[in-house]
Design a protein around this motif. Structure first.
Motif, PDB file in Angstrom:
ATOM      1  N   ALA A  61      -9.329  -9.905  -9.028  1.00 32.79           N
ATOM      2  CA  ALA A  61      -8.458  -9.089  -8.166  1.00 32.79           C
ATOM      3  C   ALA A  61      -9.101  -8.790  -6.810  1.00 32.79           C
ATOM      4  N   ALA A  62      -9.769  -9.784  -6.226  1.00 30.99           N
ATOM      5  CA  ALA A  62     -10.385  -9.605  -4.910  1.00 30.99           C
ATOM      6  C   ALA A  62      -9.318  -9.564  -3.820  1.00 30.99           C
ATOM      7  N   TRP A  63      -9.591  -8.789  -2.792  1.00 33.53           N
ATOM      8  CA  TRP A  63      -8.679  -8.727  -1.648  1.00 33.53           C
ATOM      9  C   TRP A  63      -8.756 -10.022  -0.857  1.00 33.53           C
ATOM     10  N   PHE A  64      -7.605 -10.554  -0.470  1.00 40.63           N
ATOM     11  CA  PHE A  64      -7.539 -11.773   0.326  1.00 40.63           C
ATOM     12  C   PHE A  64      -8.152 -11.536   1.705  1.00 40.63           C
ATOM     13  N   TYR A  65      -7.840 -10.371   2.290  1.00 40.91           N
ATOM     14  CA  TYR A  65      -8.447  -9.935   3.549  1.00 40.91           C
ATOM     15  C   TYR A  65      -9.269  -8.685   3.238  1.00 40.91           C
ATOM     16  N   PRO A  66     -10.530  -8.855   2.822  1.00 41.87           N
ATOM     17  CA  PRO A  66     -11.346  -7.729   2.372  1.00 41.87           C
ATOM     18  C   PRO A  66     -11.485  -6.607   3.400  1.00 41.87           C
ATOM     19  N   ASN A  67     -11.444  -6.937   4.688  1.00 40.90           N
ATOM     20  CA  ASN A  67     -11.575  -5.906   5.719  1.00 40.90           C
ATOM     21  C   ASN A  67     -10.361  -4.969   5.768  1.00 40.90           C
ATOM     22  N   MET A  68      -9.275  -5.313   5.084  1.00 40.32           N
ATOM     23  CA  MET A  68      -8.081  -4.467   5.063  1.00 40.32           C
ATOM     24  C   MET A  68      -8.022  -3.589   3.810  1.00 40.32           C
ATOM     25  N   LYS A  69      -8.978  -3.728   2.922  1.00 34.25           N
ATOM     26  CA  LYS A  69      -9.002  -2.954   1.677  1.00 34.25           C
ATOM     27  C   LYS A  69      -9.283  -1.485   1.981  1.00 34.25           C
ATOM     28  N   PRO A  70      -8.401  -0.572   1.553  1.00 35.15           N
ATOM     29  CA  PRO A  70      -8.627   0.856   1.795  1.00 35.15           C
ATOM     30  C   PRO A  70      -9.881   1.338   1.052  1.00 35.15           C
ATOM     31  N   PRO A  71     -10.599   2.311   1.615  1.00 38.51           N
ATOM     32  CA  PRO A  71     -11.834   2.776   0.995  1.00 38.51           C
ATOM     33  C   PRO A  71     -11.643   3.368  -0.407  1.00 38.51           C
ATOM     34  N   ASN A  72     -10.534   3.995  -0.656  1.00 40.33           N
ATOM     35  CA  ASN A  72     -10.284   4.616  -1.967  1.00 40.33           C
ATOM     36  C   ASN A  72      -9.236   3.854  -2.763  1.00 40.33           C
ATOM     37  N   TRP A  73      -9.285   2.529  -2.703  1.00 37.88           N
ATOM     38  CA  TRP A  73      -8.296   1.682  -3.360  1.00 37.88           C
ATOM     39  C   TRP A  73      -8.436   1.751  -4.877  1.00 37.88           C
ATOM     40  N   HIS A  74      -7.291   1.831  -5.552  1.00 37.54           N
ATOM     41  CA  HIS A  74      -7.260   1.862  -7.011  1.00 37.54           C
ATOM     42  C   HIS A  74      -6.283   0.795  -7.492  1.00 37.54           C
ATOM     43  N   LEU A  75      -6.808  -0.258  -8.101  1.00 38.79           N
ATOM     44  CA  LEU A  75      -6.001  -1.389  -8.547  1.00 38.79           C
ATOM     45  C   LEU A  75      -4.863  -0.955  -9.464  1.00 38.79           C
ATOM     46  N   ASN A  76      -5.155  -0.168 -10.496  1.00 43.09           N
ATOM     47  CA  ASN A  76      -4.115   0.191 -11.466  1.00 43.09           C
ATOM     48  C   ASN A  76      -2.996   0.999 -10.833  1.00 43.09           C
ATOM     49  N   ALA A  77      -3.323   1.885  -9.908  1.00 42.57           N
ATOM     50  CA  ALA A  77      -2.286   2.653  -9.222  1.00 42.57           C
ATOM     51  C   ALA A  77      -1.403   1.732  -8.391  1.00 42.57           C
ATOM     52  N   GLN A  78      -2.017   0.762  -7.718  1.00 42.38           N
ATOM     53  CA  GLN A  78      -1.242  -0.172  -6.906  1.00 42.38           C
ATOM     54  C   GLN A  78      -0.353  -1.047  -7.779  1.00 42.38           C
ATOM     55  N   LEU A  79      -0.869  -1.511  -8.905  1.00 45.46           N
ATOM     56  CA  LEU A  79      -0.069  -2.356  -9.795  1.00 45.46           C
ATOM     57  C   LEU A  79       1.173  -1.634 -10.313  1.00 45.46           C
ATOM     58  N   GLN A  80       1.126  -0.311 -10.388  1.00 47.18           N
ATOM     59  CA  GLN A  80       2.286   0.458 -10.828  1.00 47.18           C
ATOM     60  C   GLN A  80       3.434   0.374  -9.824  1.00 47.18           C
ATOM     61  N   GLN A  81       3.146  -0.048  -8.592  1.00 44.61           N
ATOM     62  CA  GLN A  81       4.153  -0.149  -7.555  1.00 44.61           C
ATOM     63  C   GLN A  81       4.872  -1.509  -7.552  1.00 44.61           C
ATOM     64  N   VAL A  82       4.422  -2.445  -8.377  1.00 46.81           N
ATOM     65  CA  VAL A  82       5.107  -3.740  -8.451  1.00 46.81           C
ATOM     66  C   VAL A  82       6.548  -3.466  -8.876  1.00 46.81           C
ATOM     67  N   PRO A  83       7.521  -3.997  -8.152  1.00 47.75           N
ATOM     68  CA  PRO A  83       8.911  -3.792  -8.551  1.00 47.75           C
ATOM     69  C   PRO A  83       9.148  -4.183 -10.015  1.00 47.75           C
ATOM     70  N   ALA A  84       9.883  -3.355 -10.724  1.00 48.91           N
ATOM     71  CA  ALA A  84      10.079  -3.517 -12.178  1.00 48.91           C
ATOM     72  C   ALA A  84      10.527  -4.927 -12.553  1.00 48.91           C
ATOM     73  N   PHE A  85      11.402  -5.530 -11.776  1.00 47.74           N
ATOM     74  CA  PHE A  85      11.939  -6.860 -12.095  1.00 47.74           C
ATOM     75  C   PHE A  85      10.842  -7.924 -12.097  1.00 47.74           C
ATOM     76  N   TYR A  86       9.727  -7.653 -11.392  1.00 49.11           N
ATOM     77  CA  TYR A  86       8.649  -8.633 -11.254  1.00 49.11           C
ATOM     78  C   TYR A  86       7.432  -8.313 -12.110  1.00 49.11           C
ATOM     79  N   ARG A  87       7.498  -7.277 -12.918  1.00 47.10           N
ATOM     80  CA  ARG A  87       6.352  -6.897 -13.762  1.00 47.10           C
ATOM     81  C   ARG A  87       6.219  -7.816 -14.939  1.00 47.10           C
TER      82      ARG A  87
END
Length: 87
Positions: A61-87
């Motif tokens: 789960a590496a960032w494609f553009y690592p310099n854009m990764k937020p300092p307090n990034w949380h993978l699991n929280a972000q994955l919860q935002q995937v639209p339901a139809f695409y989960r």
């Protein structure tokens, strides 16, 4: 009027506007800064989004553009935002 966020169909990263255009059906083929999915290709169908997500997660789960990764990034929280139809 505030803009409604749009979330990557693969990783859930939020964007100010949809790379799928106003109609939701016209991809601009840009790349997600987080997972590297090309909008209109890896996320074209729910199955393709799930397959690309599984590959991205398996690779660490590496960032494609690592310099854009937020300092307090949380993978699991972000994955919860995937639209339901695409989960």
């Amino acid at each position: 009027m505030p803009m409604e966020p749009w979330y990557c169909r693969v990783c859930g990263l939020d964007y100010d506007e949809s790379p799928w255009g106003p109609d939701g059906h016209s991809p601009d083929y840009t790349i997600c800064a987080c997972c590297g999915a090309e909008f209109g290709y890896q996320d074209y169908t729910p199955d393709s989004a799930r397959e690309y997500r599984a590959q991205w997660l398996a690779a660490g789960a590496a960032w494609f553009y690592p310099n854009m990764k937020p300092p307090n990034w949380h993978l699991n929280a972000q994955l919860q935002q995937v639209p339901a139809f695409y989960r």
